[in-house]
Design a protein around this motif. Structure first.
Motif, short mmCIF file in Angstrom:
data_model
loop_
_atom_site.label_atom_id
_atom_site.label_comp_id
_atom_site.label_asym_id
_atom_site.label_seq_id
_atom_site.Cartn_x
_atom_site.Cartn_y
_atom_site.Cartn_z
N GLN A 172 0.83 -1.21 0.00
CA GLN A 172 0.00 0.00 0.00
C GLN A 172 0.86 1.26 0.00
O GLN A 172 0.54 2.23 -0.69
N ALA A 173 1.95 1.21 0.77
CA ALA A 173 2.85 2.37 0.80
C ALA A 173 3.47 2.60 -0.57
O ALA A 173 3.59 3.74 -1.04
N LYS A 225 0.89 4.07 -3.05
CA LYS A 225 0.67 5.50 -2.84
C LYS A 225 1.86 6.33 -3.32
O LYS A 225 1.70 7.39 -3.92
N GLU A 226 3.06 5.82 -3.05
CA GLU A 226 4.27 6.54 -3.48
C GLU A 226 4.32 6.68 -4.99
O GLU A 226 4.72 7.73 -5.52
N GLU A 237 1.74 6.44 -7.04
CA GLU A 237 0.45 6.91 -7.57
C GLU A 237 -0.23 5.84 -8.41
O GLU A 237 -0.77 6.09 -9.49
N ASP A 250 -3.12 2.64 -8.69
CA ASP A 250 -4.40 2.22 -8.11
C ASP A 250 -4.24 0.92 -7.33
O ASP A 250 -4.91 0.71 -6.32
N ALA A 256 -4.47 0.63 -3.33
CA ALA A 256 -3.97 1.83 -2.67
C ALA A 256 -4.97 2.31 -1.64
O ALA A 256 -4.60 2.79 -0.56
N GLU A 257 -6.25 2.13 -1.96
CA GLU A 257 -7.33 2.47 -1.02
C GLU A 257 -8.28 1.29 -0.96
O GLU A 257 -8.92 0.94 -1.94
#
Length: 477
Positions: free
Chosen positions: A217-218, A221-222, A224, A226, A242-243
């Motif tokens: 997940q980190a 997000k880093e 960008e 999905d 990611a979410e």
């Protein structure tokens, strides 16, 4: 989870990446060379297969989806052979020709189903070719549902950011099969599909599922992204969003023969399903099943839609036996793809007797597969009167599914099977008893599309009603 088979024929996929030609030389070996302690292989068969990004494209088209392929080949015989094979497989090839570098070729020597050695013929393509890749890609983006970047670290994808930005400008999702220790070049992509070792090279060792998900997940997000789909060999796959919550998919391979090209199968199935409009979780589930098929084959291999459909049908419990209507339609599509004819019959089948067994054996003999549809409990009661059925529908289906003659059994709630017949469209509709051909319910519909209607006879002196009356008579004495 419930897994759907997409309409792959509605999907269009664009694949960009490193193209390779996989060559296989097969032959027996029975002695050791006197020149060195190596086996002598008497080559008896040569075989060429598209590899790398070309294998991804081949997998896409084998599923029935449309595919365009962009990449680099040399000005040589291997490049011509590669393009010829792909074109014959309905792949739209948009190749750039490298004047100086050769087409990447990998030669494998195979004996007794074992790979003895691999010889690589290649030079990494220079960055100057990235502009030609971009110019080939841009006109194709308007007609595709998904872009796949298949990176083998050979230089074709030296400008990933340019390709990703071009796709995002057209609102086309980008799936990446990554390579190397720098995933930042894939920033902004929709989803990456690293295997576990590639993933851990980026984020470090993961001692638990929780750590794998947290680090994934980190990373998502880093960069960008999905999502990340981490393929984990015997531990299956993990989809990290990611979410949102992660989803784990168990490994399904029963026998691993060769993992060559398994990653290509995963991303090609995933891309085809997404391009066909499937949700991400269902698309990943399909790719997991596809991977379980391909690792049972030797070398790079493409799986077909009927193969995948058969595996999905088995996964859903619809290989044979008791099925839902939806499961039946999946199983029938697979049977028809294999050239099998479908026979349909129906009835109450309340108390199974010798007449039923003989009749169902006759029915199965009319074609390759037999669908048996039985009346629901309420329907039987309306047709036969109070006190019937003796056995509820679940028990009737359980007994009937155990008969060798019956492939699939399901029930319908109406008094007649006409609605179900419109879904199944059997090649042969059969009915037993004293019916005339013209009196068979649904017969007119079946004949309207060229199907056949046949009337068979039950064994003499066999009747469920007679059996019930005899039991009731005995109990009154």
């Amino acid at each position: 989870m419930k897994i759907n088979m997409p309409r792959f024929d509605k999907a269009q996929v664009l694949v960009v990446g490193d193209l390779m030609l996989d060559r296989y030389w097969h032959g027996p070996t029975s002695r050791i060379s006197p020149e060195a302690p190596v086996p002598v292989v008497k080559v008896e068969q040569n075989e060429d297969r598209p590899g790398g990004a070309a294998n991804v494209a081949l997998n896409v088209t084998a599923l029935g989806a449309g595919v365009s392929l962009v990449g680099l080949v040399g000005k040589d015989e291997a490049g011509e052979a590669l393009q010829k094979q792909l074109t014959s497989a309905r792949v739209n090839c948009a190749f750039s020709i490298a004047e100086e570098e050769p087409t990447i070729t990998k030669l494998r020597i195979i004996s007794r189903h074992q790979q003895l050695i691999r010889l690589d013929f290649e030079e990494a393509f220079s960055a100057e070719h990235s502009e030609s890749i971009q110019s080939e890609l841009e006109p194709l983006l308007g007609n595709v549902g998904v872009l796949v970047l298949s990176d083998y670290g050979k230089g074709t994808l030296s400008d990933c950011q340019g390709l990703i930005e071009a796709a995002k400008a057209e609102s086309v999702p980008v799936l990446v099969d990554p390579k190397g220790s720098d995933f930042s070049k894939y920033r902004g992509a929709t989803l990456l599909t690293p295997n576990l070792s590639e993933f851990e090279e980026i984020v470090g060792h993961c001692a638990s599922d929780e750590e794998l998900v947290s680090k994934g997940q980190a990373l998502a997000k880093e960069l960008e992204l999905d999502a990340l789909l981490v393929t984990r060999s015997e531990h299956g796959m993990t989809l990290i969003l990611a979410e949102g919550d992660e989803v784990h998919f168990p490994a399904r391979a029963r026998e691993v023969f060769d993992v060559t090209g398994a990653g290509d199968t995963v991303i090609s199935t995933l891309a085809s399903a997404l391009a066909a409009g499937e949700e991400l979780t269902n698309a990943v589930a399909l790719s997991n099943i596809a991977a379980s098929i391909v690792v049972g084959k030797l070398g790079t291999a493409a799986i077909s839609a009927p193969e995948l459909r058969r595996a999905v049908s088995k996964e859903q419990g619809a290989e044979r036996g008791v099925v839902t209507e939806e499961q039946l339609l999946i199983a029938l599509a697979d049977a028809r793809a294999a050239g099998e004819s479908i026979v349909f019959t129906n009835g109450c089948f309340d108390i199974l007797h010798a007449g039923h067994v003989g009749y169902l054996e006759q029915a199965r003999a009319q074609g390759d597969r037999l669908v048996l549809a039985i009346n629901s409990d309420a329907s039987v009661s309306r047709l036969k009167g109070p006190g019937r059925p003796i056995n509820p529908v679940e028990r009737r289906m359980a007994v009937l599914s155990g008969l060798e003659a019956v492939d699939w059994v399901l029930y319908f709630t109406e008094d007649t099977p006409e609605r179900l017949l419109e879904q199944v469209k059997p090649d042969v509709l059969v009915k037993g008893g004293d019916y005339g051909i013209e009196g068979v319910v649904g017969g007119e519909f079946v004949r309207s599309y060229g199907g056949e209607v046949r009337v068979l006879s039950f064994l003499d002196n066999c009747s469920t009603t007679a059996i019930v009356e005899k039991i009731q008579g005995d109990s009154d004495e």
